[in-house]
Design an enzyme around this catalytic site. Structure first.
Site, PDB file in Angstrom:
ATOM      1  N   GLU A 199       0.820  -1.230   0.000  1.00 42.70           N
ATOM      2  CA  GLU A 199       0.000   0.000   0.000  1.00 42.70           C
ATOM      3  C   GLU A 199       0.846   1.270   0.000  1.00 42.70           C
ATOM      4  O   GLU A 199       0.577   2.210  -0.744  1.00 42.70           O
ATOM      5  CB  GLU A 199      -0.932  -0.009   1.220  1.00 42.70           C
ATOM      6  CG  GLU A 199      -1.882   1.174   1.323  1.00 42.70           C
ATOM      7  CD  GLU A 199      -2.908   1.199   0.200  1.00 42.70           C
ATOM      8  OE1 GLU A 199      -2.714   1.985  -0.740  1.00 42.70           O
ATOM      9  OE2 GLU A 199      -3.896   0.440   0.243  1.00 42.70           O
TER      10      GLU A 199
ATOM     11  N   ASP B  98      10.491   9.211  -9.136  1.00 48.53           N
ATOM     12  CA  ASP B  98       9.661   8.737  -8.015  1.00 48.53           C
ATOM     13  C   ASP B  98       8.177   8.716  -8.444  1.00 48.53           C
ATOM     14  O   ASP B  98       7.456   7.742  -8.195  1.00 48.53           O
ATOM     15  CB  ASP B  98       9.873   9.658  -6.809  1.00 48.53           C
ATOM     16  CG  ASP B  98       9.040   9.237  -5.606  1.00 48.53           C
ATOM     17  OD1 ASP B  98       9.317   8.164  -5.051  1.00 48.53           O
ATOM     18  OD2 ASP B  98       8.093   9.966  -5.236  1.00 48.53           O
TER      19      ASP B  98
ATOM     20  N   LYS C  73       5.528   5.437  -9.183  1.00 53.70           N
ATOM     21  CA  LYS C  73       4.181   5.303  -8.605  1.00 53.70           C
ATOM     22  C   LYS C  73       3.133   5.101  -9.705  1.00 53.70           C
ATOM     23  O   LYS C  73       2.224   4.281  -9.567  1.00 53.70           O
ATOM     24  CB  LYS C  73       3.862   6.530  -7.748  1.00 53.70           C
ATOM     25  CG  LYS C  73       4.722   6.575  -6.482  1.00 53.70           C
ATOM     26  CD  LYS C  73       4.617   7.905  -5.763  1.00 53.70           C
ATOM     27  CE  LYS C  73       5.477   7.893  -4.495  1.00 53.70           C
ATOM     28  NZ  LYS C  73       5.661   9.214  -3.915  1.00 53.70           N
TER      29      LYS C  73
HETATM   30  P1  NHO Z   1      15.783   5.468   4.909  1.00 48.17           P
HETATM   31  O1  NHO Z   1      15.510   6.404   6.043  1.00 48.17           O
HETATM   32  O2  NHO Z   1      16.928   5.712   4.006  1.00 48.17           O
HETATM   33  O3  NHO Z   1      15.947   4.002   5.562  1.00 48.17           O
HETATM   34  C1  NHO Z   1      16.356   2.891   4.820  1.00 48.17           C
HETATM   35  C2  NHO Z   1      16.756   1.793   5.807  1.00 48.17           C
HETATM   36  O4  NHO Z   1      17.054   0.617   5.055  1.00 48.17           O
HETATM   37  C3  NHO Z   1      18.003   2.106   6.642  1.00 48.17           C
HETATM   38  O5  NHO Z   1      17.826   1.591   7.954  1.00 48.17           O
HETATM   39  C4  NHO Z   1      19.111   1.304   5.922  1.00 48.17           C
HETATM   40  O6  NHO Z   1      20.159   0.942   6.805  1.00 48.17           O
HETATM   41  C5  NHO Z   1      18.323   0.098   5.492  1.00 48.17           C
HETATM   42  N1  NHO Z   1      18.881  -0.656   4.366  1.00 48.17           N
HETATM   43  C6  NHO Z   1      19.188  -0.212   3.130  1.00 48.17           C
HETATM   44  N2  NHO Z   1      19.656  -1.231   2.354  1.00 48.17           N
HETATM   45  C7  NHO Z   1      19.611  -2.340   3.127  1.00 48.17           C
HETATM   46  C8  NHO Z   1      19.943  -3.704   2.913  1.00 48.17           C
HETATM   47  N3  NHO Z   1      20.417  -4.126   1.743  1.00 48.17           N
HETATM   48  N4  NHO Z   1      19.759  -4.581   3.934  1.00 48.17           N
HETATM   49  C9  NHO Z   1      19.289  -4.173   5.142  1.00 48.17           C
HETATM   50  N5  NHO Z   1      18.947  -2.885   5.390  1.00 48.17           N
HETATM   51  C10 NHO Z   1      19.110  -1.989   4.402  1.00 48.17           C
HETATM   52  O7  NHO Z   1      14.507   5.321   3.943  1.00 48.17           O
HETATM   53  P2  NHO Z   1      12.958   5.560   4.345  1.00 48.17           P
HETATM   54  O8  NHO Z   1      12.570   6.961   4.147  1.00 48.17           O
HETATM   55  O9  NHO Z   1      12.706   4.927   5.667  1.00 48.17           O
HETATM   56  O10 NHO Z   1      12.230   4.722   3.201  1.00 48.17           O
HETATM   57  C11 NHO Z   1      12.143   3.336   3.284  1.00 48.17           C
HETATM   58  C12 NHO Z   1      11.357   2.807   2.102  1.00 48.17           C
HETATM   59  O11 NHO Z   1      10.048   3.375   2.146  1.00 48.17           O
HETATM   60  C13 NHO Z   1      11.947   3.212   0.736  1.00 48.17           C
HETATM   61  O12 NHO Z   1      11.735   2.181  -0.190  1.00 48.17           O
HETATM   62  C14 NHO Z   1      11.121   4.438   0.351  1.00 48.17           C
HETATM   63  O13 NHO Z   1      11.052   4.650  -1.052  1.00 48.17           O
HETATM   64  C15 NHO Z   1       9.771   3.988   0.901  1.00 48.17           C
HETATM   65  N6  NHO Z   1       8.879   5.078   1.097  1.00 48.17           N
HETATM   66  C16 NHO Z   1       9.213   6.115   1.906  1.00 48.17           C
HETATM   67  C17 NHO Z   1       8.368   7.216   1.990  1.00 48.17           C
HETATM   68  C18 NHO Z   1       8.716   8.344   2.928  1.00 48.17           C
HETATM   69  O14 NHO Z   1       7.932   9.289   3.135  1.00 48.17           O
HETATM   70  N7  NHO Z   1       9.874   8.309   3.604  1.00 48.17           N
HETATM   71  C19 NHO Z   1       7.219   7.190   1.189  1.00 48.17           C
HETATM   72  C20 NHO Z   1       6.877   6.068   0.440  1.00 48.17           C
HETATM   73  C21 NHO Z   1       7.727   5.013   0.402  1.00 48.17           C
HETATM   74  O15 NHO Z   1       5.088   8.020   0.959  1.00 48.17           O
HETATM   75  C22 NHO Z   1       6.404   8.388   0.977  1.00 48.17           C
HETATM   76  C23 NHO Z   1       6.890   8.993  -0.343  1.00 48.17           C
HETATM   77  O16 NHO Z   1       6.476   8.607  -1.395  1.00 48.17           O
HETATM   78  C24 NHO Z   1       7.993   9.974  -0.221  1.00 48.17           C
HETATM   79  C25 NHO Z   1       8.408  10.573  -1.600  1.00 48.17           C
HETATM   80  N8  NHO Z   1       9.802  10.999  -1.537  1.00 48.17           N
HETATM   81  C26 NHO Z   1       7.555  11.796  -1.903  1.00 48.17           C
HETATM   82  O17 NHO Z   1       6.319  11.599  -2.234  1.00 48.17           O
HETATM   83  O18 NHO Z   1       8.051  12.912  -1.855  1.00 48.17           O
END
Ligand code: NHO
Length: 361
Positions: A144, A220, A224
Site C-alpha cells: 500500500e 519517483d 508510482k
Molecule cells: P531510509 O531512512 O533511508 O531508511 C532505509 C533503511 O534501510 C536504513 O535503515 C538502511 O540501513 C536500510 N537498508 C538499506 N539497504 C539495506 C539492505 N540491503 N539490507 C538491510 N537494510 C538496508 O529510507 P525511508 O525513508 O525509511 O524509506 C524506506 C522505504 O520506504 C523506501 O523504499 C522508500 O522509497 C519507501 N517510502 C518512503 C516514503 C517516505 O515518506 N519516507 C514514502 C513512500 C515510500 O510516501 C512516501 C513517499 O512517497 C515519499 C516521496 N519521496 C515523496 O512523495 O516525496
C-alpha cells in the site's frame, strides 16, 4: 491465538516508525502474537539460531549495540524459511537487490509487506514473477505505502478492479516533495519564492531525498504511476518507458555534489520564474502531476497548468491528491487527498498491510 514471525529489514525514517507501531499493535490485538525473529539495517543484523524472540521495544537499540554483520540474503531466506511458523518479511529499504529477491522469498512461503517501490516499478518480468509466485505458493505481497504513503490508494484501486469497474484515468500529485515545492514556489496568493531557494528550503526541512535531484528527476512519480497502471491492467514495461519531465537542468545532470548542484541551480531561477509567470498570466498555477489515460494507454509525468479553483491547485504542504476517473464514478472522480510523505503515515500503510496479511495466512 495466532502466532506469526516477523522479519524487519530497514529501520530508517519508515522502518523505525514501523517498529513503534508494531510494538503498539502487539499490545492492542489480544488474539495475535508477533515474534520478531530478524531485524537488519544496511550493515548489521540481529537474530537467534534457536528462533527466540527479539524484544520489539528495544530491538533497534540492541541491533545497533550488538548486531552481527549483515548475512547474505540467501542465508537470511533459509533462516526465515526454517522458522516453524508463518513468516512475514517487512522490507523497509529502497534496495533493488532485496526487491529482486521477492520471488525467492515468496517461493519459500514467506509473505511480504513493503513501502519499497522498486519491485513493482522495475521490469515487468519481475512484476509477473512476484505475483505468479504469490499465486502459486499462497504467500502474500502487500505494498500500500508504495503509492501515497498510508492513504488507501492501492487498496481502493484493487477494489475497483476486482469488482469490475473500468478505470478510465488516474491523475494527481503523487510526490510529497514536488507538492511542497510547487505549493510554495507558485502559491495561490502571493508571488512565492525563488525556485533554487525553495529547493534548498525543502531539503533543509527534510521533505526531499538526501539529494533533491532524486525528486526533481520525476522518477519517483513515474514509479508510482507504473505501479498503478499495472494494477489496473496496463502492462507498462518500466518507469522509464513513458514521458517523464526531468526538472534537473540538462547541464546539471552530470557528476556534481548536492551542494554544487544547489549552488548552480540559482542560474535557472529566471527560467523557472518565467514558467510561473506564464501560468499566472492565464490566471492559472503550475503543478507537477502524473496521469495515466487508460483509453489511450498513455502515461505522463510533468508540469501542467491548473485553474486556481482546481483541487490540484489547492493542495497544502506536502499533500498528495489522487483522482480516479472510472465508468462507475462517471464525470465526478473519486478523490483521495492527504499527507503523502513522512515516516509515521508511510509506516501506517505497512502496519495495516501486515494486519491484512496476518488475517489471511
Ligand atoms: P531510509 O531512512 O533511508 O531508511 C532505509 C533503511 O534501510 C536504513 O535503515 C538502511 O540501513 C536500510 N537498508 C538499506 N539497504 C539495506 C539492505 N540491503 N539490507 C538491510 N537494510 C538496508 O529510507 P525511508 O525513508 O525509511 O524509506 C524506506 C522505504 O520506504 C523506501 O523504499 C522508500 O522509497 C519507501 N517510502 C518512503 C516514503 C517516505 O515518506 N519516507 C514514502 C513512500 C515510500 O510516501 C512516501 C513517499 O512517497 C515519499 C516521496 N519521496 C515523496 O512523495 O516525496
Amino acid at each position: 491465538m495466532k502466532e506469526v514471525s516477523i522479519a524487519v529489514v530497514g529501520a530508517g525514517g519508515v522502518g523505525s516508525c514501523f517498529l513503534q507501531q508494531l510494538a503498539l499493535i502487539a499490545t492492542t490485538h489480544p488474539k495475535l502474537r508477533f515474534h520478531l525473529n530478524y531485524i537488519a539495517i544496511i550493515d548489521k543484523a540481529l537474530y537467534h539460531d534457536d528462533f527466540s524472540d527479539i524484544d520489539i521495544d528495544t530491538a533497534l537499540a540492541t541491533l545497533e549495540a550488538s548486531g552481527a554483520p549483515l548475512p547474505n540474503l540467501d542465508v537470511v531466506i533459509d533462516y526465515l524459511a526454517s522458522i516453524p511458523r508463518k513468516v512475514v518479511f517487512v522490507d523497509n529499504t529502497s534496495s533493488q537487490a532485496i526487491a529482486e529477491a521477492y520471488p525467492k522469498i515468496l517461493q519459500r512461503g514467506i509473505s511480504i509487506v513493503t513501502p519499497n517501490k522498486k519491485a513493482f516499478s522495475s521490469s515487468y518480468e519481475l512484476w509477473q514473477q512476484i505475483f505468479a509466485t504469490s499465486l502459486s505458493t499462497g504467500a502474500l505481497v502487500y505494498h500500500e505505502s508504495s503509492v501515497g504513503a498510508g492513504m488507501p490508494i492501492i487498496s481502493t484501486l484493487n477494489d475497483m478492479v476486482a469488482t469490475g469497474d473500468k478505470i478510465q484515468k488516474i491523475e494527481g500529485v503523487f510526490s510529497g516533495t514536488m507538492s511542497y515545492l510547487f505549493n510554495s514556489f507558485a502559491p495561490l496568493t502571493g508571488s512565492g519564492g525563488r525556485w533554487s531557494e525553495e529547493v534548498r528550503k525543502a531539503k533543509a526541512l527534510g521533505f526531499t531525498e538526501p539529494d533533491p535531484r532524486d525528486d526533481l528527476n520525476g522518477l519517483d512519480v513515474a514509479r508510482k504511476l507504473t505501479i498503478l497502471a499495472r494494477l489496473a491492467g496496463l502492462p507498462l514495461s518500466s518507469a522509464t518507458s513513458f514521458s517523464v519531465q526531468n526538472l534537473i537542468p540538462e547541464k546539471l545532470r552530470r557528476d556534481l555534489s548536492t551542494e554544487e548542484f544547489l549552488e548552480r541551480l540559482i542560474a535557472y531561477d529566471d527560467e523557472m520564474d518565467l514558467l510561473k509567470q506564464e501560468a499566472a498570466a492565464a490566471d492559472k498555477v503550475v503543478r507537477f502531476v502524473g496521469s495515466i489515460d487508460f483509453t489511450t494507454g498513455i502515461a505522463s509525468v510533468g508540469l501542467q497548468w491548473y485553474d486556481r479553483l482546481h483541487s490540484i491547485a489547492n493542495l497544502q504542504g506536502s499533500d498528495n491528491i489522487i483522482s480516479f476517473y472510472t465508468e462507475r464514478y462517471g464525470s465526478k472522480p473519486l478523490i483521495i487527498r492527504g499527507a503523502g510523505a513522512g515516516g509515521a503515515v508511510t509506516a501506517m500503510g505497512v502496519s495495516s498491510d501486515l494486519l491484512k496479511v496476518v488475517s489471511q495466512i
